[in-house]
Design a protein around this motif. Structure first.
Motif, PDB file in Angstrom:
ATOM      1  N   PHE A 158      18.286  36.548 -15.846  1.00 33.27           N
ATOM      2  CA  PHE A 158      19.541  36.015 -15.333  1.00 33.27           C
ATOM      3  C   PHE A 158      19.377  34.520 -15.106  1.00 33.27           C
ATOM      4  O   PHE A 158      18.557  34.093 -14.277  1.00 33.27           O
ATOM      5  CB  PHE A 158      19.930  36.688 -14.013  1.00 33.27           C
ATOM      6  N   GLY A 159      20.114  33.714 -15.860  1.00 37.91           N
ATOM      7  CA  GLY A 159      20.055  32.268 -15.695  1.00 37.91           C
ATOM      8  C   GLY A 159      21.018  31.791 -14.632  1.00 37.91           C
ATOM      9  O   GLY A 159      22.120  32.325 -14.475  1.00 37.91           O
ATOM     10  N   PHE A 160      20.608  30.744 -13.908  1.00 32.33           N
ATOM     11  CA  PHE A 160      21.445  30.197 -12.847  1.00 32.33           C
ATOM     12  C   PHE A 160      22.075  28.866 -13.222  1.00 32.33           C
ATOM     13  O   PHE A 160      22.643  28.180 -12.378  1.00 32.33           O
ATOM     14  CB  PHE A 160      20.605  30.034 -11.568  1.00 32.33           C
ATOM     15  N   GLY A 161      21.961  28.485 -14.521  1.00 30.22           N
ATOM     16  CA  GLY A 161      22.562  27.243 -14.983  1.00 30.22           C
ATOM     17  C   GLY A 161      21.644  26.046 -14.779  1.00 30.22           C
ATOM     18  O   GLY A 161      20.529  26.151 -14.282  1.00 30.22           O
ATOM     19  N   GLY A 162      22.149  24.885 -15.220  1.00 33.55           N
ATOM     20  CA  GLY A 162      21.372  23.656 -15.072  1.00 33.55           C
ATOM     21  C   GLY A 162      20.467  23.398 -16.251  1.00 33.55           C
ATOM     22  O   GLY A 162      20.715  23.852 -17.372  1.00 33.55           O
ATOM     23  N   GLU A 163      19.378  22.675 -16.008  1.00 35.42           N
ATOM     24  CA  GLU A 163      18.445  22.276 -17.062  1.00 35.42           C
ATOM     25  C   GLU A 163      17.816  23.501 -17.730  1.00 35.42           C
ATOM     26  O   GLU A 163      17.560  24.515 -17.083  1.00 35.42           O
ATOM     27  CB  GLU A 163      17.357  21.390 -16.472  1.00 35.42           C
ATOM     28  N   GLN A 164      17.564  23.378 -19.049  1.00 31.04           N
ATOM     29  CA  GLN A 164      16.981  24.474 -19.799  1.00 31.04           C
ATOM     30  C   GLN A 164      15.618  24.100 -20.367  1.00 31.04           C
ATOM     31  O   GLN A 164      15.249  22.923 -20.419  1.00 31.04           O
ATOM     32  CB  GLN A 164      17.910  24.904 -20.939  1.00 31.04           C
ATOM     33  N   GLU A 165      14.880  25.127 -20.795  1.00 33.29           N
ATOM     34  CA  GLU A 165      13.602  24.933 -21.472  1.00 33.29           C
ATOM     35  C   GLU A 165      13.484  25.944 -22.599  1.00 33.29           C
ATOM     36  O   GLU A 165      14.164  26.972 -22.614  1.00 33.29           O
ATOM     37  CB  GLU A 165      12.435  25.094 -20.493  1.00 33.29           C
ATOM     38  N   GLN A 166      12.600  25.630 -23.569  1.00 35.02           N
ATOM     39  CA  GLN A 166      12.392  26.501 -24.725  1.00 35.02           C
ATOM     40  C   GLN A 166      11.180  27.392 -24.476  1.00 35.02           C
ATOM     41  O   GLN A 166      10.089  26.907 -24.138  1.00 35.02           O
ATOM     42  CB  GLN A 166      12.176  25.663 -25.979  1.00 35.02           C
ATOM     43  N   LEU A 167      11.354  28.699 -24.627  1.00 34.50           N
ATOM     44  CA  LEU A 167      10.242  29.636 -24.576  1.00 34.50           C
ATOM     45  C   LEU A 167       9.801  29.931 -26.002  1.00 34.50           C
ATOM     46  O   LEU A 167      10.604  30.369 -26.824  1.00 34.50           O
ATOM     47  CB  LEU A 167      10.661  30.926 -23.873  1.00 34.50           C
ATOM     48  N   ASP A 168       8.535  29.657 -26.310  1.00 34.98           N
ATOM     49  CA  ASP A 168       8.026  29.829 -27.666  1.00 34.98           C
ATOM     50  C   ASP A 168       7.749  31.292 -27.973  1.00 34.98           C
ATOM     51  O   ASP A 168       7.454  32.096 -27.088  1.00 34.98           O
ATOM     52  CB  ASP A 168       6.744  29.011 -27.860  1.00 34.98           C
ATOM     53  N   ALA A 169       7.815  31.620 -29.255  1.00 36.01           N
ATOM     54  CA  ALA A 169       7.584  32.993 -29.693  1.00 36.01           C
ATOM     55  C   ALA A 169       6.144  33.409 -29.436  1.00 36.01           C
ATOM     56  O   ALA A 169       5.206  32.640 -29.646  1.00 36.01           O
ATOM     57  CB  ALA A 169       7.909  33.130 -31.184  1.00 36.01           C
ATOM     58  N   ASP A 170       5.978  34.630 -28.974  1.00 43.51           N
ATOM     59  CA  ASP A 170       4.658  35.230 -28.791  1.00 43.51           C
ATOM     60  C   ASP A 170       4.824  36.732 -28.983  1.00 43.51           C
ATOM     61  O   ASP A 170       5.925  37.230 -29.180  1.00 43.51           O
ATOM     62  CB  ASP A 170       4.108  34.915 -27.403  1.00 43.51           C
ATOM     63  N   GLU A 171       3.725  37.433 -28.910  1.00 44.07           N
ATOM     64  CA  GLU A 171       3.782  38.868 -29.153  1.00 44.07           C
ATOM     65  C   GLU A 171       4.671  39.599 -28.147  1.00 44.07           C
ATOM     66  O   GLU A 171       5.289  40.612 -28.473  1.00 44.07           O
ATOM     67  CB  GLU A 171       2.367  39.436 -29.139  1.00 44.07           C
ATOM     68  N   LEU A 172       4.727  39.085 -26.932  1.00 48.70           N
ATOM     69  CA  LEU A 172       5.566  39.682 -25.900  1.00 48.70           C
ATOM     70  C   LEU A 172       6.620  38.696 -25.410  1.00 48.70           C
ATOM     71  O   LEU A 172       7.006  38.700 -24.230  1.00 48.70           O
ATOM     72  CB  LEU A 172       4.699  40.171 -24.736  1.00 48.70           C
ATOM     73  N   GLN A 173       7.093  37.847 -26.330  1.00 52.14           N
ATOM     74  CA  GLN A 173       8.127  36.885 -25.971  1.00 52.14           C
ATOM     75  C   GLN A 173       8.923  36.494 -27.204  1.00 52.14           C
ATOM     76  O   GLN A 173       8.358  36.014 -28.191  1.00 52.14           O
ATOM     77  CB  GLN A 173       7.514  35.626 -25.337  1.00 52.14           C
ATOM     78  N   LEU A 174      10.222  36.688 -27.160  1.00 48.85           N
ATOM     79  CA  LEU A 174      11.111  36.190 -28.205  1.00 48.85           C
ATOM     80  C   LEU A 174      11.447  34.734 -27.926  1.00 48.85           C
ATOM     81  O   LEU A 174      11.635  34.342 -26.773  1.00 48.85           O
ATOM     82  CB  LEU A 174      12.405  37.013 -28.243  1.00 48.85           C
ATOM     83  N   THR A 175      11.522  33.942 -28.999  1.00 45.68           N
ATOM     84  CA  THR A 175      11.923  32.543 -28.850  1.00 45.68           C
ATOM     85  C   THR A 175      13.348  32.471 -28.300  1.00 45.68           C
ATOM     86  O   THR A 175      14.247  33.171 -28.789  1.00 45.68           O
ATOM     87  CB  THR A 175      11.861  31.818 -30.196  1.00 45.68           C
ATOM     88  N   GLU A 176      13.546  31.645 -27.292  1.00 51.12           N
ATOM     89  CA  GLU A 176      14.888  31.451 -26.755  1.00 51.12           C
ATOM     90  C   GLU A 176      14.910  30.233 -25.840  1.00 51.12           C
ATOM     91  O   GLU A 176      13.883  29.797 -25.334  1.00 51.12           O
ATOM     92  CB  GLU A 176      15.342  32.684 -25.967  1.00 51.12           C
ATOM     93  N   ARG A 177      16.115  29.694 -25.668  1.00 52.87           N
ATOM     94  CA  ARG A 177      16.342  28.661 -24.674  1.00 52.87           C
ATOM     95  C   ARG A 177      16.894  29.343 -23.438  1.00 52.87           C
ATOM     96  O   ARG A 177      17.847  30.122 -23.503  1.00 52.87           O
ATOM     97  CB  ARG A 177      17.311  27.590 -25.177  1.00 52.87           C
ATOM     98  N   VAL A 178      16.276  29.056 -22.297  1.00 47.42           N
ATOM     99  CA  VAL A 178      16.672  29.696 -21.054  1.00 47.42           C
ATOM    100  C   VAL A 178      16.833  28.641 -19.966  1.00 47.42           C
ATOM    101  O   VAL A 178      16.272  27.542 -20.046  1.00 47.42           O
ATOM    102  CB  VAL A 178      15.622  30.740 -20.607  1.00 47.42           C
ATOM    103  N   ASP A 179      17.590  28.998 -18.951  1.00 51.65           N
ATOM    104  CA  ASP A 179      17.694  28.138 -17.780  1.00 51.65           C
ATOM    105  C   ASP A 179      16.352  28.095 -17.065  1.00 51.65           C
ATOM    106  O   ASP A 179      15.696  29.131 -16.878  1.00 51.65           O
ATOM    107  CB  ASP A 179      18.751  28.675 -16.812  1.00 51.65           C
ATOM    108  N   ILE A 180      15.924  26.900 -16.684  1.00 52.52           N
ATOM    109  CA  ILE A 180      14.676  26.794 -15.920  1.00 52.52           C
ATOM    110  C   ILE A 180      14.809  27.564 -14.609  1.00 52.52           C
ATOM    111  O   ILE A 180      13.882  28.263 -14.182  1.00 52.52           O
ATOM    112  CB  ILE A 180      14.334  25.314 -15.665  1.00 52.52           C
ATOM    113  N   SER A 181      15.961  27.446 -13.977  1.00 54.24           N
ATOM    114  CA  SER A 181      16.233  28.219 -12.770  1.00 54.24           C
ATOM    115  C   SER A 181      16.733  29.599 -13.193  1.00 54.24           C
ATOM    116  O   SER A 181      17.863  29.745 -13.671  1.00 54.24           O
ATOM    117  CB  SER A 181      17.277  27.513 -11.905  1.00 54.24           C
ATOM    118  N   ARG A 182      15.894  30.616 -13.034  1.00 52.78           N
ATOM    119  CA  ARG A 182      16.243  31.945 -13.543  1.00 52.78           C
ATOM    120  C   ARG A 182      15.510  33.034 -12.771  1.00 52.78           C
ATOM    121  O   ARG A 182      14.475  32.780 -12.121  1.00 52.78           O
ATOM    122  CB  ARG A 182      15.895  32.067 -15.034  1.00 52.78           C
ATOM    123  N   LEU A 183      16.060  34.245 -12.875  1.00 54.32           N
ATOM    124  CA  LEU A 183      15.452  35.436 -12.302  1.00 54.32           C
ATOM    125  C   LEU A 183      15.162  36.404 -13.435  1.00 54.32           C
ATOM    126  O   LEU A 183      16.048  36.711 -14.241  1.00 54.32           O
ATOM    127  CB  LEU A 183      16.388  36.081 -11.284  1.00 54.32           C
TER     128      LEU A 183
END
Length: 465
Positions: A158-183
């Motif tokens: 759950f993103g709370f808006g504001g600045e975002q960051e890129q999460l790189d692809a890994d075996e247990l992570q899909l590439t995506e841009r997400v809100d830095i402030s998140r749950l």
């Protein structure tokens, strides 16, 4: 009531079949790339398109195969016990092949399924050293191999808006841009150390250090069956300079077993970790403070020693008890290529170690150096030293002939801190193919000054795509 973790395998197969239509529908999102440039008109050269990374993956499949050959040429051992590495046990191998199926189900929702084939044994059938030298060796070895389900979980962000960051692809992570402030909430079968006690320089035995004491704090008796996994739920609140994580996990019914204790109100482990990010002399660093509380049907070292009629049968003293511990975990970038780490761990030494290792206190320090200085940017050199110790009652228990998770030489007349030094060089042969050479020197194995030191050599082959 006891449940076998093997039930996760048919559940995983059923889930994979159910979502295959999602894979098919989503596949086009990744395969179809726009043929126009940023202005919407200019064609993009093929070379440029290949370099671009998608902001969001909707599905991914990863393959990772690890082969480890490990041996020792013999060592001083005036006596051996049930849980000892004996001098003639000079060579072992482990094979592990993993498939990772990752799919985005809806905005913020992801599903991960990881079937695995495992075959092989650690030295001493994964006994004899509290800081065991092969983190890819399960406590339940197999001559012919077996299928397991290490990971089967849902993740919701759950993103709370504001600045975002890129999460790189890994075996247990899909590439995506997400809100830095998140749950982020994760539910299912996983390793608690997928999320807790992380460290950029020493946490992944597929690519960096092999020893258990470098991969995790050896005194962190984290919730895990004999394969290293359990069912649980985690919640993480992430902010720009800090993160707070909480986890609740089931625990095994018996030490070194693959059956979960179904008394969920009495048998559990809870974890709380605070991560602080900072900059020191212009270089990034992180400090993590982890506390864990566990309720388990565990025995007492003092209770079994105070009742000679029990011998060293600690099972006779088992009842549901609370135990606790903490870990201080630091990673610090020193230069662009050089990083350092430190872990300090402690757990209550009064009660039976239940899941990971017999140590009740531990210290690990080390360095990791990238190969840019010799024009090998994807190579890594690592050096670490690890110390582990136990409490007074546990020493007396082992000296009386007691057996722990990994330790138990039949007696322990001369106690000493277990001290392991590890050095490795990992080099990239080709993209997706890495070979590692590893050396470890283990003094006072299983806290026993009468035995060792042990020189341990290993080679690791990693193939992934």
């Amino acid at each position: 009531m006891i449940y076998s973790s093997r039930l996760s395998f048919p559940l995983g197969i059923l889930s994979a079949v159910t979502i295959q239509f999602v894979f098919t529908a989503r596949a086009q999102d990744n395969l179809l790339q726009s043929s126009t440039g940023d202005d919407g008109k200019t064609p993009v050269p093929i070379e440029k398109k290949e370099e671009q990374q998608p902001e969001q993956q909707n599905w991914a499949i990863h393959f990772d195969a690890i082969e480890i050959f490990q041996g020792q040429p013999g060592f001083h051992a005036p006596y051996s016990g049930t849980n000892s590495i004996v001098p003639r046990d000079d060579f072992r191998q482990t094979s592990e092949v993993d498939l990772f199926f990752d799919v985005r189900l809806w905005p913020g929702g992801e599903f991960y399924f990881n079937p695995e084939y495992y075959q092989g044994f650690g030295l001493g059938s994964t006994h004899g050293l509290a800081q065991f030298p092969n983190s890819m060796a399960y406590k339940t070895g197999k001559y012919r191999g077996d299928l397991n389900i290490p990971h089967l979980f849902l993740r919701q962000t759950f993103g709370f808006g504001g600045e975002q960051e890129q999460l790189d692809a890994d075996e247990l992570q899909l590439t995506e841009r997400v809100d830095i402030s998140r749950l982020t909430i994760q539910v299912g079968r996983m390793a608690s150390v997928d999320i807790f006690d992380n460290n950029a320089f020493a946490h992944n035995p597929r690519v960096d250090f092999l020893n258990w004491g470098a991969v995790d704090a050896i005194a962190f008796d984290y919730a895990a069956d004999a394969l290293g996994y359990e069912e649980g739920v985690t919640i993480e609140l992430n902010q720009k300079t800090w993160a707070l994580r909480y986890g609740w996990f089931t625990i095994p019914a018996r030490s070194n077993s693959n059956a979960t204790d179904g008394n969920f109100l009495k048998a559990w482990q809870q974890l709380l970790e605070l991560e602080e990010r900072y900059t020191l002399f212009g270089q990034p660093g992180k400090v993590r403070l982890l506390g864990f509380l566990e309720s388990a049907d565990m025995g007492s070292y003092r209770a079994v020693l105070d009742n000679p009629s029990l011998g060293v049968d600690i099972a006779q003293t088992r009842r549901y008890r609370l135990t606790e511990g903490f870990v201080i975990n630091i990673e610090q970038q020193i230069t662009q290529d050089l990083g350092a780490f430190l872990r300090l761990g402690f757990r209550n030494p009064s009660y039976e170690a239940w899941q990971f290792s017999d140590a009740s206190r531990s210290l690990a320090v080390g360095l990791s150096l990238k190969g840019n200085g010799w024009n090998r940017p994807n190579d890594t050199v690592g050096l670490a030293e690890m110390l582990a110790g136990i409490g007074h009652a546990q020493r007396a228990f082992f000296n009386a002939g007691g057996l722990g998770i990994l330790a138990g030489d039949g007696k322990l007349p001369h106690y000493g801190l277990e001290n392991v030094v590890e050095v490795y060089y990992s080099f990239e042969v080709h993209k997706g193919l890495n070979v590692t050479f590893d050396y470890q020197l283990a003094a006072n194995p299983a806290f026993n000054e009468d035995r060792g030191p042990i020189n341990i050599l290993a080679a690791r082959l990693d193939v992934k795509f």
